[in-house]
Design a protein around this motif. Structure first.
Motif, mmCIF file in Angstrom:
data_model
loop_
_atom_site.group_PDB
_atom_site.id
_atom_site.type_symbol
_atom_site.label_atom_id
_atom_site.label_comp_id
_atom_site.label_asym_id
_atom_site.label_seq_id
_atom_site.Cartn_x
_atom_site.Cartn_y
_atom_site.Cartn_z
ATOM 1 N N MET A 82 0.707 -1.197 -0.065
ATOM 2 C CA MET A 82 -0.054 0.136 0.090
ATOM 3 C C MET A 82 0.802 1.187 -0.194
ATOM 4 S SD MET A 82 -3.023 -0.904 -0.505
ATOM 5 C CE MET A 82 -3.849 0.697 -0.451
ATOM 6 N N GLU A 83 1.982 1.401 0.755
ATOM 7 C CA GLU A 83 2.990 2.427 0.649
ATOM 8 C C GLU A 83 3.470 2.466 -0.677
ATOM 9 O OE1 GLU A 83 5.947 1.843 3.444
ATOM 10 O OE2 GLU A 83 4.516 1.925 5.146
ATOM 11 N N LYS A 84 3.806 1.432 -1.463
ATOM 12 C CA LYS A 84 4.153 1.540 -2.883
ATOM 13 C C LYS A 84 3.020 2.135 -3.838
ATOM 14 C CE LYS A 84 7.258 -2.203 -2.714
ATOM 15 N NZ LYS A 84 7.595 -3.684 -3.557
ATOM 16 N N ALA A 85 1.965 1.740 -3.535
ATOM 17 C CA ALA A 85 0.781 2.182 -4.266
ATOM 18 C C ALA A 85 0.538 3.743 -4.042
ATOM 19 C CB ALA A 85 -0.677 1.505 -3.857
ATOM 20 N N ARG A 86 0.595 4.042 -2.876
ATOM 21 C CA ARG A 86 0.412 5.549 -2.507
ATOM 22 C C ARG A 86 1.602 6.257 -3.341
ATOM 23 N NH1 ARG A 86 -1.985 3.751 2.349
ATOM 24 N NH2 ARG A 86 0.070 3.370 3.166
ATOM 25 N N ASP A 87 2.826 5.790 -3.199
ATOM 26 C CA ASP A 87 3.863 6.432 -3.902
ATOM 27 C C ASP A 87 3.674 6.752 -5.105
ATOM 28 O OD1 ASP A 87 5.241 6.846 -1.111
ATOM 29 O OD2 ASP A 87 6.487 5.407 -1.441
ATOM 30 N N THR A 88 3.258 5.737 -5.770
ATOM 31 C CA THR A 88 3.243 5.523 -7.255
ATOM 32 C C THR A 88 1.940 6.449 -7.622
ATOM 33 O OG1 THR A 88 2.135 3.371 -7.437
ATOM 34 C CG2 THR A 88 4.556 3.583 -7.799
ATOM 35 N N VAL A 123 -2.119 0.812 -9.242
ATOM 36 C CA VAL A 123 -3.157 -0.402 -8.943
ATOM 37 C C VAL A 123 -2.685 -1.398 -8.886
ATOM 38 C CG1 VAL A 123 -5.312 -1.412 -10.413
ATOM 39 C CG2 VAL A 123 -5.071 1.275 -10.482
ATOM 40 N N PHE A 124 -1.568 -1.863 -9.509
ATOM 41 C CA PHE A 124 -1.029 -3.319 -9.637
ATOM 42 C C PHE A 124 -0.738 -3.371 -8.087
ATOM 43 C CE2 PHE A 124 3.058 -5.491 -9.231
ATOM 44 C CZ PHE A 124 2.664 -6.653 -9.767
ATOM 45 N N ALA A 138 -1.814 -1.764 -5.210
ATOM 46 C CA ALA A 138 -3.103 -2.157 -4.369
ATOM 47 C C ALA A 138 -3.576 -3.353 -4.355
ATOM 48 C CB ALA A 138 -4.101 -0.761 -4.703
ATOM 49 N N VAL A 139 -3.816 -3.802 -5.824
ATOM 50 C CA VAL A 139 -4.536 -5.071 -5.962
ATOM 51 C C VAL A 139 -3.686 -6.245 -5.270
ATOM 52 C CG1 VAL A 139 -5.036 -6.960 -7.618
ATOM 53 C CG2 VAL A 139 -5.699 -4.528 -7.837
ATOM 54 N N ASN A 140 -2.241 -6.154 -5.537
ATOM 55 C CA ASN A 140 -1.341 -7.152 -4.727
ATOM 56 C C ASN A 140 -1.714 -7.323 -3.207
ATOM 57 O OD1 ASN A 140 0.043 -8.325 -6.916
ATOM 58 N ND2 ASN A 140 1.749 -7.149 -6.571
ATOM 59 N N ALA A 141 -1.779 -5.975 -2.540
ATOM 60 C CA ALA A 141 -2.113 -5.766 -1.232
ATOM 61 C C ALA A 141 -3.433 -6.278 -0.868
ATOM 62 C CB ALA A 141 -2.292 -4.182 -0.833
ATOM 63 N N LEU A 142 -4.328 -6.174 -1.721
ATOM 64 C CA LEU A 142 -5.839 -7.002 -1.701
ATOM 65 C C LEU A 142 -5.656 -8.495 -1.391
ATOM 66 C CD1 LEU A 142 -8.947 -6.722 -1.154
ATOM 67 C CD2 LEU A 142 -8.961 -6.647 -3.506
ATOM 68 N N ASN A 185 2.063 9.692 -20.748
ATOM 69 C CA ASN A 185 2.426 8.473 -20.854
ATOM 70 C C ASN A 185 3.375 7.967 -19.499
ATOM 71 O OD1 ASN A 185 1.735 7.970 -23.477
ATOM 72 N ND2 ASN A 185 3.704 8.691 -24.393
ATOM 73 N N GLY A 186 3.883 8.639 -18.782
ATOM 74 C CA GLY A 186 4.532 8.194 -17.433
ATOM 75 C C GLY A 186 3.465 8.439 -16.411
ATOM 76 N N ALA A 187 2.416 9.182 -16.686
ATOM 77 C CA ALA A 187 1.220 9.193 -15.555
ATOM 78 C C ALA A 187 0.584 7.885 -15.661
ATOM 79 C CB ALA A 187 0.328 10.293 -15.769
ATOM 80 N N ALA A 188 0.354 7.360 -17.159
ATOM 81 C CA ALA A 188 -0.520 6.216 -17.061
ATOM 82 C C ALA A 188 0.294 5.013 -16.700
ATOM 83 C CB ALA A 188 -0.783 6.044 -18.643
ATOM 84 N N SER A 189 1.674 4.943 -16.711
ATOM 85 C CA SER A 189 2.449 4.079 -16.226
ATOM 86 C C SER A 189 2.498 4.155 -14.814
ATOM 87 C CB SER A 189 3.965 4.220 -16.695
ATOM 88 O OG SER A 189 4.702 3.138 -16.077
ATOM 89 N N ARG A 190 2.655 5.009 -14.070
ATOM 90 C CA ARG A 190 2.380 5.248 -12.640
ATOM 91 C C ARG A 190 1.037 4.838 -12.058
ATOM 92 N NH1 ARG A 190 6.440 4.019 -10.829
ATOM 93 N NH2 ARG A 190 6.477 3.129 -12.888
ATOM 94 N N MET A 191 -0.092 5.132 -12.897
ATOM 95 C CA MET A 191 -1.402 4.779 -12.349
ATOM 96 C C MET A 191 -1.377 2.928 -12.506
ATOM 97 S SD MET A 191 -4.449 4.941 -11.247
ATOM 98 C CE MET A 191 -4.856 6.576 -11.257
ATOM 99 N N TYR A 192 -0.964 2.539 -13.593
ATOM 100 C CA TYR A 192 -0.930 0.945 -13.719
ATOM 101 C C TYR A 192 -0.063 0.466 -12.717
ATOM 102 C CZ TYR A 192 0.395 -3.669 -15.056
ATOM 103 O OH TYR A 192 0.635 -5.014 -14.939
ATOM 104 N N TYR A 193 0.983 0.919 -12.122
ATOM 105 C CA TYR A 193 1.726 0.332 -11.005
ATOM 106 C C TYR A 193 0.944 0.717 -9.475
ATOM 107 C CZ TYR A 193 5.205 -1.882 -13.936
ATOM 108 O OH TYR A 193 5.712 -2.518 -14.813
#
Length: 67
Positions: A16-22, A46-47, A49-53, A36-44
């Protein structure tokens, strides 16, 4: 190998810390019109956050493909 509840809690917190940072990185990139960079950061964001779940619910997490 199974994780204990305490180990899962630690990993969930880190994910969750990684999700918040990205997510914060994404906001900075949007402000700079770097879409493009923003889209990449959004992907990660969410990635992570889903891992955390999944980890919270004791599901195995291995790769981006889910295998």
């Amino acid at each position: 190998m199974s994780l204990t509840i305490e180990e899962r809690k630690v990993i969930v917190k880190l994910e969750m810390e990684k999700a918040r940072d990205t997510f914060e990185d994404m906001a900075i990139l949007i402000a700079a019109n770097r879409w493009n960079g923003a889209a990449s950061r959004m992907y990660y964001s969410v990635f992570h956050a889903v891992n955390a779940l999944l980890i919270h619910d004791a599901h195995p997490v291995n790769t981006h493909k889910g295998s």
